[in-house]
Design a protein around this motif. Structure first.
Motif, PDB file in Angstrom:
ATOM      1  N   TRP A   5       0.807  -1.218   0.000  1.00 54.51           N
ATOM      2  CA  TRP A   5       0.000   0.000   0.000  1.00 54.51           C
ATOM      3  C   TRP A   5       0.842   1.272   0.000  1.00 54.51           C
ATOM      4  O   TRP A   5       0.369   2.342  -0.416  1.00 54.51           O
ATOM      5  CB  TRP A   5      -0.943  -0.002   1.196  1.00 54.51           C
ATOM      6  CG  TRP A   5      -2.006  -1.061   1.080  1.00 54.51           C
ATOM      7  CD1 TRP A   5      -2.097  -2.218   1.802  1.00 54.51           C
ATOM      8  CD2 TRP A   5      -3.118  -1.070   0.167  1.00 54.51           C
ATOM      9  NE1 TRP A   5      -3.197  -2.953   1.402  1.00 54.51           N
ATOM     10  CE2 TRP A   5      -3.839  -2.268   0.404  1.00 54.51           C
ATOM     11  CE3 TRP A   5      -3.570  -0.193  -0.812  1.00 54.51           C
ATOM     12  CZ2 TRP A   5      -4.988  -2.591  -0.318  1.00 54.51           C
ATOM     13  CZ3 TRP A   5      -4.710  -0.526  -1.535  1.00 54.51           C
ATOM     14  CH2 TRP A   5      -5.407  -1.701  -1.280  1.00 54.51           C
ATOM     15  N   VAL A   6       2.087   1.211   0.449  1.00 52.15           N
ATOM     16  CA  VAL A   6       2.938   2.409   0.431  1.00 52.15           C
ATOM     17  C   VAL A   6       3.184   2.887  -0.994  1.00 52.15           C
ATOM     18  O   VAL A   6       3.508   4.056  -1.220  1.00 52.15           O
ATOM     19  CB  VAL A   6       4.279   2.160   1.149  1.00 52.15           C
ATOM     20  CG1 VAL A   6       4.056   1.932   2.630  1.00 52.15           C
ATOM     21  CG2 VAL A   6       5.040   0.998   0.521  1.00 52.15           C
ATOM     22  N   CYS A   7       3.056   1.984  -1.958  1.00 52.43           N
ATOM     23  CA  CYS A   7       3.176   2.354  -3.374  1.00 52.43           C
ATOM     24  C   CYS A   7       1.825   2.360  -4.084  1.00 52.43           C
ATOM     25  O   CYS A   7       1.605   3.144  -5.013  1.00 52.43           O
ATOM     26  CB  CYS A   7       4.117   1.387  -4.091  1.00 52.43           C
ATOM     27  SG  CYS A   7       5.849   1.533  -3.595  1.00 52.43           S
ATOM     28  N   THR A   8       0.916   1.488  -3.672  1.00 50.42           N
ATOM     29  CA  THR A   8      -0.377   1.383  -4.338  1.00 50.42           C
ATOM     30  C   THR A   8      -1.211   2.647  -4.161  1.00 50.42           C
ATOM     31  O   THR A   8      -1.832   3.137  -5.115  1.00 50.42           O
ATOM     32  CB  THR A   8      -1.164   0.171  -3.806  1.00 50.42           C
ATOM     33  OG1 THR A   8      -0.382  -1.004  -3.974  1.00 50.42           O
ATOM     34  CG2 THR A   8      -2.483   0.019  -4.543  1.00 50.42           C
ATOM     35  N   ILE A   9      -1.232   3.201  -2.944  1.00 51.82           N
ATOM     36  CA  ILE A   9      -2.031   4.411  -2.701  1.00 51.82           C
ATOM     37  C   ILE A   9      -1.544   5.594  -3.544  1.00 51.82           C
ATOM     38  O   ILE A   9      -2.353   6.241  -4.231  1.00 51.82           O
ATOM     39  CB  ILE A   9      -2.052   4.755  -1.196  1.00 51.82           C
ATOM     40  CG1 ILE A   9      -2.854   3.691  -0.434  1.00 51.82           C
ATOM     41  CG2 ILE A   9      -2.654   6.145  -0.961  1.00 51.82           C
ATOM     42  CD1 ILE A   9      -2.831   3.874   1.074  1.00 51.82           C
ATOM     43  N   PRO A  10      -0.231   5.935  -3.552  1.00 55.19           N
ATOM     44  CA  PRO A  10       0.193   7.034  -4.439  1.00 55.19           C
ATOM     45  C   PRO A  10       0.008   6.692  -5.918  1.00 55.19           C
ATOM     46  O   PRO A  10      -0.220   7.589  -6.733  1.00 55.19           O
ATOM     47  CB  PRO A  10       1.671   7.238  -4.091  1.00 55.19           C
ATOM     48  CG  PRO A  10       2.086   6.025  -3.345  1.00 55.19           C
ATOM     49  CD  PRO A  10       0.860   5.509  -2.662  1.00 55.19           C
ATOM     50  N   ALA A  11       0.088   5.397  -6.284  1.00 52.99           N
ATOM     51  CA  ALA A  11      -0.151   5.004  -7.677  1.00 52.99           C
ATOM     52  C   ALA A  11      -1.594   5.277  -8.076  1.00 52.99           C
ATOM     53  O   ALA A  11      -1.871   5.774  -9.181  1.00 52.99           O
ATOM     54  CB  ALA A  11       0.181   3.525  -7.871  1.00 52.99           C
ATOM     55  N   VAL A  12      -2.520   4.976  -7.185  1.00 51.09           N
ATOM     56  CA  VAL A  12      -3.940   5.247  -7.437  1.00 51.09           C
ATOM     57  C   VAL A  12      -4.173   6.747  -7.568  1.00 51.09           C
ATOM     58  O   VAL A  12      -4.867   7.221  -8.475  1.00 51.09           O
ATOM     59  CB  VAL A  12      -4.800   4.664  -6.293  1.00 51.09           C
ATOM     60  CG1 VAL A  12      -6.231   5.208  -6.365  1.00 51.09           C
ATOM     61  CG2 VAL A  12      -4.818   3.140  -6.372  1.00 51.09           C
ATOM     62  N   PHE A  13      -3.567   7.523  -6.684  1.00 46.81           N
ATOM     63  CA  PHE A  13      -3.751   8.983  -6.696  1.00 46.81           C
ATOM     64  C   PHE A  13      -3.271   9.593  -8.007  1.00 46.81           C
ATOM     65  O   PHE A  13      -4.007  10.335  -8.666  1.00 46.81           O
ATOM     66  CB  PHE A  13      -2.992   9.598  -5.521  1.00 46.81           C
ATOM     67  CG  PHE A  13      -3.069  11.098  -5.477  1.00 46.81           C
ATOM     68  CD1 PHE A  13      -4.148  11.735  -4.898  1.00 46.81           C
ATOM     69  CD2 PHE A  13      -2.051  11.882  -6.017  1.00 46.81           C
ATOM     70  CE1 PHE A  13      -4.221  13.125  -4.857  1.00 46.81           C
ATOM     71  CE2 PHE A  13      -2.119  13.256  -5.985  1.00 46.81           C
ATOM     72  CZ  PHE A  13      -3.207  13.880  -5.398  1.00 46.81           C
ATOM     73  N   ILE A  14      -2.032   9.283  -8.398  1.00 39.35           N
ATOM     74  CA  ILE A  14      -1.493   9.914  -9.604  1.00 39.35           C
ATOM     75  C   ILE A  14      -2.142   9.360 -10.866  1.00 39.35           C
ATOM     76  O   ILE A  14      -2.196  10.043 -11.897  1.00 39.35           O
ATOM     77  CB  ILE A  14       0.059   9.769  -9.646  1.00 39.35           C
ATOM     78  CG1 ILE A  14       0.661  10.827 -10.585  1.00 39.35           C
ATOM     79  CG2 ILE A  14       0.460   8.369 -10.073  1.00 39.35           C
ATOM     80  CD1 ILE A  14       0.420  12.251 -10.157  1.00 39.35           C
ATOM     81  N   SER A  15      -2.685   8.146 -10.812  1.00 38.18           N
ATOM     82  CA  SER A  15      -3.436   7.607 -11.951  1.00 38.18           C
ATOM     83  C   SER A  15      -4.681   8.447 -12.194  1.00 38.18           C
ATOM     84  O   SER A  15      -5.011   8.796 -13.343  1.00 38.18           O
ATOM     85  CB  SER A  15      -3.829   6.153 -11.697  1.00 38.18           C
ATOM     86  OG  SER A  15      -2.688   5.328 -11.620  1.00 38.18           O
ATOM     87  N   ALA A  16      -5.401   8.773 -11.109  1.00 41.59           N
ATOM     88  CA  ALA A  16      -6.595   9.609 -11.235  1.00 41.59           C
ATOM     89  C   ALA A  16      -6.229  10.980 -11.795  1.00 41.59           C
ATOM     90  O   ALA A  16      -6.961  11.543 -12.628  1.00 41.59           O
ATOM     91  CB  ALA A  16      -7.276   9.748  -9.879  1.00 41.59           C
TER      92      ALA A  16
END
Length: 534
Positions: free
Chosen positions: A466-477
């Motif tokens: 999640w330390v990478c998944t959460i920022p990945a989701v944010f910048i994807s949006a």
């Protein structure tokens, strides 16, 4: 000013606290030999001290972005500094750390190869193309901005504009400097000709830096560049602090914020949340300020230094630490944008009149005088130059990996470099504002792919992803919304674009959990404590 100092303190704290957490999640292996030794070739792979690598890494990743971006982002108000701090600690530095350490673990592999290994071959093919396009755009963009600043210095130093630079009012400096150099000639050359000369010189340097071994030019000249960078950073902080405490003309945080004596209230903190109808804070702030908070360009540069690291335990200092330092630079220039002009409209007028480079030039000379200001501007100039040279170098290496061309011999390096610079020259003829818009999207889209790559690595090896998944989701949006809304994309209605961005991001998250399969309980290259077994 207290808000600025608080933000810097949080960044430093983030390095020691969250950086350590990220390192523990990755699990370093100090006993494993790095590619600097196992693949040493005397050109791109060679061991270097961690201090030297950190400096090169910082100069590589810190281009025009952490200066121009925060100046533009300051139009949104003090909230821009919040994105720099949170983005840098929880997204940008995490992005850089995992890119660097995964490259170390995989023989100095470039970001496209990492994406291919952990996300699949289709992603590798996409990111190979995107990375080369991004690096070309970076190389071209980072020729134009330093050439503009160097030409202004040349016109002022060797023309007759020096006498207009000792004024006390920032707006008068801005107006006088522009007027003074408009009709000057230096050694028989007008300003467009001087810009062309500096552009040619910078391109020649890029060619040499792309072809020669990394320790011949980059390794030797960067300490000098680092000294200029240090002077610029310390000098501008000194200028901001001393002006803040000035008895005659104190400079405050967007002076209008404090002029009524009420201080920086919560409402005023967000008062410029949307400056104009066509530049909403979501998603544009998160693309405008990229390199100071999160930047995909770093994913193309970090493997260059991963090939020179002597030990995995140096990774947090080199990769996470360099990004934190870049965040500090971004905060400095965001503060300049917030404090130097009387109000946001004055800042907007200066940017419209001469791009963010005008803000850099005028503020540096105002705070530090003519001589000190020139050195500060040179400290700014070295950032895009030291990113542009390695941009072309990284593009050469990515292309070489794709076509399996060895790069030890000069002839093979020329085989890639000649057409690469030819295409770069053609691209340089495109309007700068158009190039910048495409650059910002390509930059953050590359960051998106790298964060998903790091998240996939952690997920496959049953680590806390999640330390990478959460920022990945944010910048994807952010990237999907920008592509749907902006004119360089589909130019759709804003509200519809937001829904599309969120929908595509949710689709990516579903794919992430349904398509990826665990590789094993632990990373086979991670550190294993043999004494515990005994």
């Amino acid at each position: 000013m207290l808000w600025f100092l608080f933000c810097v303190a949080v960044l430093v704290l983030g390095y020691f606290v969250y950086g350590k957490i990220i390192e523990k999640i990755f699990v370093i292996n100090p006993k494993k030999q790095t590619p600097a030794y196992t693949m040493q070739d005397g050109v791109d792979y060679m061991p270097m001290s961690k201090t030297r690598i950190w400096l090169i890494q910082l100069l590589n990743i810190a281009g025009t972005g952490p200066i121009f971006g925060p100046i533009l982002g300051a139009l949104y108000g003090p909230v821009a500094m919040l994105w720099i701090v949170l983005g840098c600690i929880f997204a940008g530095a995490v992005h850089d750390y995992f890119c660097g350490m995964l490259s170390v673990r995989n023989g100095g592999a470039s970001m496209p190869n990492l994406a291919g290994k952990y996300l699949g071959r289709p992603v590798k093919a996409f990111i190979n193309i995107l990375a080369v396009i991004l690096l070309l755009l970076v190389g071209v963009v980072f020729v134009a901005s330093p050439a503009q600043l160097l030409s202004t210095i040349t016109m002022d130093a060797f023309g007759s504009a020096g006498g207009t630079l000792s004024l006390n009012n920032a707006e008068e400096i801005a107006a006088s400097a522009s007027a003074a150099v408009s009709d000057l000639t230096v050694w028989g050359m007008d300003k467009p000709t001087v810009i062309a000369v500096w552009t040619t010189i910078i391109f020649c340097y890029y060619i040499l830096a792309t072809l020669l071994p990394i320790d011949k030019i980059i390794g030797k000249i960067y300490p000098f560049f680092g000294a200029l960078l240090l002077f610029m950073s310390v000098g501008m902080v000194y200028g901001l602090v001393s002006s803040h405490f000035s008895a005659t003309d104190p400079i405050e945080f967007f002076r209008t914020v404090n002029q009524d004596g009420a201080g920086l209230t919560w409402d005023k903190f967000f008062q410029n949340f949307q400056v104009k109808g066509d530049v909403p804070i979501w998603p544009l702030l998160f693309l405008t300020i990229s390199c100071g908070a999160l930047s995909g360009f770093h994913a193309t540069q970090t493997p260059l230094m991963a090939r020179c690291a002597e030990n995995e335990k140096e990774g947090r200092f080199i990769f996470y630490g360099a990004m934190i330092a870049e965040g500090v630079i971004a905060l400095i220039w965001c503060m300049v944008g917030l404090a130097f002009y009387e109000n946001p409209q004055a800042l907007q007028d200066a940017i419209t009149a001469g791009s963010p480079s005008k803000v850099v030039y005028d503020s540096s000379l105002y705070f530090l005088g003519f001589v000190g200001g020139i050195f500060a501007v040179l400290g700014v100039v070295v950032l895009p130059i030291t990113s542009g040279d390695t941009a072309f170098r990284a593009a050469r290496l990515i292309i070489a990996e794709f076509f399996h061309l060895e790069q030890r011999t000069l002839a093979k390096r020329l085989l890639i470099a000649i057409p690469l610079f030819a295409v770069g020259f053609i691209v340089s003829k495109i309007d700068f504002s158009v190039l910048w818009r495409y650059f910002t999207w390509a930059n953050q889209t590359t960051a998106m792919v790298m964060l998903w790559t790091a998240a996939a690595y952690l997920y496959r090896y049953n680590k806390f992803h999640w330390v990478c998944t959460i920022p990945a989701v944010f910048i994807s949006a952010v990237c999907f919304t920008y592509l749907a809304y902006n004119k360089i994309g589909f130019g759709l209605d804003y509200q519809l674009s937001v829904y599309i961005g969120l929908g595509l991001t949710a689709f990516c998250l579903v794919l992430f959990f349904t398509m990826l399969k665990p590789m094993g309980a632990t990373d086979p290259d991670a550190y294993v404590d043999d004494s515990a077994k005994a």
